[in-house]
Write an enzyme that holds these catalytic residues in place. Structure first.
Site, PDB file in Angstrom:
ATOM      1  N   ASP A 119       9.458  -3.385   2.772  1.00  0.00           N
ATOM      2  CA  ASP A 119       8.227  -4.168   2.629  1.00  0.00           C
ATOM      3  C   ASP A 119       8.703  -4.950   1.141  1.00  0.00           C
ATOM      4  OD1 ASP A 119       5.936  -5.365   2.061  1.00  0.00           O
ATOM      5  OD2 ASP A 119       4.714  -3.576   2.101  1.00  0.00           O
ATOM      6  N   CYS A 122       7.016  -3.576  -2.111  1.00  0.00           N
ATOM      7  CA  CYS A 122       7.173  -2.287  -2.422  1.00  0.00           C
ATOM      8  C   CYS A 122       8.035  -2.160  -3.593  1.00  0.00           C
ATOM      9  CB  CYS A 122       7.636  -1.456  -0.977  1.00  0.00           C
ATOM     10  SG  CYS A 122       8.664   0.035  -1.229  1.00  0.00           S
ATOM     11  N   CYS A 125      11.296  -0.256  -2.784  1.00  0.00           N
ATOM     12  CA  CYS A 125      12.139  -1.242  -1.434  1.00  0.00           C
ATOM     13  C   CYS A 125      12.894  -2.082  -2.672  1.00  0.00           C
ATOM     14  CB  CYS A 125      11.217  -1.997  -0.817  1.00  0.00           C
ATOM     15  SG  CYS A 125      10.393  -0.764   0.333  1.00  0.00           S
ATOM     16  N   ARG A 149       3.346  -2.967   4.892  1.00  0.00           N
ATOM     17  CA  ARG A 149       2.757  -1.884   4.964  1.00  0.00           C
ATOM     18  C   ARG A 149       1.127  -2.051   5.128  1.00  0.00           C
ATOM     19  NH1 ARG A 149       3.692   0.169  -0.760  1.00  0.00           N
ATOM     20  NH2 ARG A 149       3.913  -2.050  -1.146  1.00  0.00           N
TER      21      ARG A 149
END
Length: 234
Positions: A119, A122, A125, A149
């Site tokens: 994502d 994130c 991430c 998400r």
């Protein structure tokens, strides 16, 4: 001859009963609970089927009256997680259907391949993506699938569609992770919804989620050295 015929009749009756039980279990899931049953097979516990659904793996009794959600362990075999073992095979098979949708950062001397549900909003991430050169240097190819998400209709979902539609997907994804904007406004059939649904089937409930070559899934970020250790011991 009579014995052979008797065995054939018994086999046919058994098959017919099994098909009737499967139909009953499917009906309970789909008609009563509204849960699509994409794959249904014998469970490792008597009297139940294991079912792959958009919510992950569930267990339903043959008469459709009881539903279980959770892991089944083999006490006689080192507490092996039979649910996770079965899901590993499911993940490997289904990932093969999405290879054309992945954004891939290949290692020159590839030793391992890891698929990551990601994502752009994130933090971990972004951390994983910042370490891309080190993953690749250790022989780990990273393949991305989208898992915004917040779900459909969010800014991250829309921006990830632009990333997957960009002419240079790698650059667009790197830019989106750094700033939240890909720099692309191109539209296409990006299959973000299908990737998101796949994550749900796999049991993804946060990002990043890493799927190893064995089909095992690791939730969360792992530094390159630790990921390599996990891959070499799977």
């Amino acid at each position: 001859m009579k014995k052979v015929l008797s065995l054939m009749v018994a086999g046919a009756l058994s098959l017919g009963t099994a098909m009737a039980d499967e139909a009953k279990a499917r009906a309970a899931l789909e008609q009563k609970l509204g849960i699509p049953a994409t794959e249904l097979s014998a469970a490792p516990i008597a009297g139940f089927f294991q079912v792959v659904t958009p919510q992950g793996m569930l267990y339903i009794s043959e008469d459709g009256s009881r539903l279980l959600h959770g892991n089944i362990y083999d006490v006689e075999n080192g507490m092996m997680n039979l649910t996770e073992l079965a899901m590993g095979g499911v993940r490997k098979a289904k990932l093969a259907e999405f290879e054309d949708d992945m954004i891939v950062f290949p290692a020159k001397n590839e030793k391992h391949v890891v698929t990551v549900f990601t994502d752009i909003s994130c933090g971990y991430c972004r951390k994983l993506h910042d370490d891309m050169a080190e993953y690749n240097a250790k022989g780990i190819t990273i393949r991305y699938l989208a898992f915004p998400r917040g779900g459909q209709g969010t800014a991250a979902w829309e921006e990830m569609e632009h990333v997957w539609c960009a002419e240079d997907q790698q650059t667009a994804l790197t830019q989106a992770k750094a700033s939240g904007k890909s720099g692309s406004t191109k539209s296409c059939e990006a299959h973000i919804a299908e990737q998101y649904a796949l994550g749900g089937t796999f049991g993804v409930n946060g990002t990043p989620a890493l799927v190893l070559e064995s089909g095992a899934m690791i939730p969360g970020y792992l530094p390159p050295e630790r990921l390599l250790m996990a891959l070499e011991t799977q």
